[in-house]
Design an enzyme around this catalytic site. Sequence first.
Site, short mmCIF file in Angstrom:
data_model
loop_
_atom_site.label_atom_id
_atom_site.label_comp_id
_atom_site.label_asym_id
_atom_site.label_seq_id
_atom_site.Cartn_x
_atom_site.Cartn_y
_atom_site.Cartn_z
N SER A 96 -57.13 -24.58 12.50
CA SER A 96 -57.61 -25.24 13.72
C SER A 96 -56.57 -25.32 14.82
O SER A 96 -56.88 -25.77 15.92
CB SER A 96 -58.13 -26.64 13.38
N GLU A 156 0.78 -1.22 0.00
CA GLU A 156 0.00 0.00 0.00
C GLU A 156 0.82 1.29 0.00
O GLU A 156 0.40 2.29 -0.57
CB GLU A 156 -0.94 0.01 1.22
#
Length: 697
Positions: free
Chosen positions: A378, A112
């Site tokens: 149900s 870098e």
Amino acid sequence: MRLAGFATPKRPARRMLSTWLRSLSQVPLWAWFASFAGATILGLSFAFVVLYTIFAPNIAPGTDIWAINKTTSVSIADKDGKVFANRGAAFGNRVHIRDMPKYLPAAFLVVEDRRFYDHWGIDLRGLMRAAISNVEAGNVVAGGSTITQQLAKNVFLKPERTFSRKFEELFIAFWLERHYSKDDILSYYLNRIYLGSGAYGVDAASRQYFGKPVKDVTVAEAAMLAALTRAPSLYSPETDYEKAKTRANLVLDLMVEDEIITPEQAKKAKANPPKLVVSEDIDSEGYFADFTIDQLNKLGLTGKNDVIVRTTIDRKLQREAQRAVTTFLNKEGSRRKVSQGALVAMEPDGTVRAIVGGRSYNESSFNRAFQAQRQPGSAFKPFVYLTALERGISPEDYREDEPYEDNGWSPNNYDNDYRGPVTVREALARSLNTVAVRLADEVGRNAVIRIAQRLGIDSALEPNRSLPLGTSEVNLLELTGAYASFANGGYLAEPYCIIDVKLSDGTVLYQRQEQTRKRVMSSAQDQDMNRMLFDAVQTGTGKNADMGERPVAGKTGTTQDYRDAWFVGFSADYVAGVWFGNDDNSPTRRVVGGGLPASVWKSFMRQAHKGLPLRPLPGVDLYAQPDPGYYLEQPAAPPPYAPPPPRLPPPPDTPGLLERSVEELFGSGDWPDEDRRPPPRDGPYRQPEPEDNTGLY
């Protein structure tokens, strides 16, 4: 001659101007250039000071910038503290470069910013190269940023590629270089840089990829981490290991070139590439993690701090829950026209152990376990029957199973058949719609709603005629939690998943305390309900959930046009709910609650109960005398309890089915007969608008 009203020019002033102009013409050219240069430098210096003042961060020099504009992280762990999911940015431990292997920061520098220790925040040569590339491309394609500039961007700026942001980045870099040492700047950078797979900082990335803290990384691992800076997602070893290894080898070559490592060290590192840690992630754990965040928000504990949340998840049960749901969907989903399913498992006190909110979290993070509102059919009926028990109705009382009309609306049974006088117990076991509606009208639909809410149903319930058949929408989590009250002896079970919440330094923000038990039904009513729901599994619509010697109870649920299929049931140890359906609410191919959901439920519960002793349910196989401790202040006296009558014969529409595992069902393609029956010619129900969505069993 002098004219009136006009002044004549003064000759001395004219002569002075003429003299000054002649003197300027005699100034050497170099003096002109020197004056211009000085003025330019003075102007630029003034502009620099102004811009520096404008763009400098509004913080005191020397401030610790580690946490500035840092996305908060929530680490979600199991009860033993092992992290299984992260939400937000995953930051590792903060580590200074003096505590890292020397070759790790050096690896990042060769990639870098080789001149990091020589420049004062910007690299003019790098900027010139970037400027040429940007002019040739016609937009910003290269940054030429130093590590200081990248830190400025990561901490103070938004991630956008514009000339104005680049300009601002330069002045912040100047400010950083003025107020922080080079080692501090590099340390901040290495702890904030994104390195793929949700990991921010070298320590988080080291733990993510190699399962170790950054202080223990090898040369090969350091090179692979440094290789991620340019394109973390593209070069992530979890995405493409071979591409990541190739990039790491290039970094090793650069490290040799800069004499950071020897050729022999590079050769050894290339011969022994990093080994990735084997991930134990379970796809569906994302559903549990999202539910945890939902509960964390309700506790008001999400904010500016990184926190670690310890949860109740049982990762073994989570894995089994996912397997049970996806096995069916993968093998039979297409044929049965069902695309999604959900499963919730908890202990009877509400401790949530597993949540599967869909077929695949990676495909869809929508959590159908608690975010989807669906008609329960149900599976809602137990609230009707509990209300009836509280009104003094006995399980052995009789009600008529015959056509029943209410202002032009008539509920039908699933098979369009009627049996005449039946006991309340038999009506629930057979899931007779006519009796459920009669009972709701008898005790009052608003009373049924109050009972459901008392047991933990928070969704809005409408007191319409079809309420007892499950037409008001609920979610699977709350319905399962309500059934837990039956399993635990009649007490409220509020589902929870958070044990404690701590800061990274161990400070406790929240600790779940032991809850005061709140009775929601009497012991006698709980026992009666359990015996009826036990019969529903033994001889009724839930036979596919029967677990042999281990007593279990539960209820099926199916909605009109087979859009939803449910089974919710429990043992003395676990309560689980299963739902199958489609997100667009389209009908399935006759999938009913007593078929596939009940079978998937049993498959999961078999795994959950491995190694656990047999335990009776309250009221089942342990016929204790009713307890007088009622929840209501003035309850109706319950009728004396008689031992259960002989088991009911199998309903004519659901012939007996041998106990089979999900795998056996899938392998043979043999499905319960109740799934094969064609629907009645006029559909399961006849109900006028607007109440045209009535549940089946």
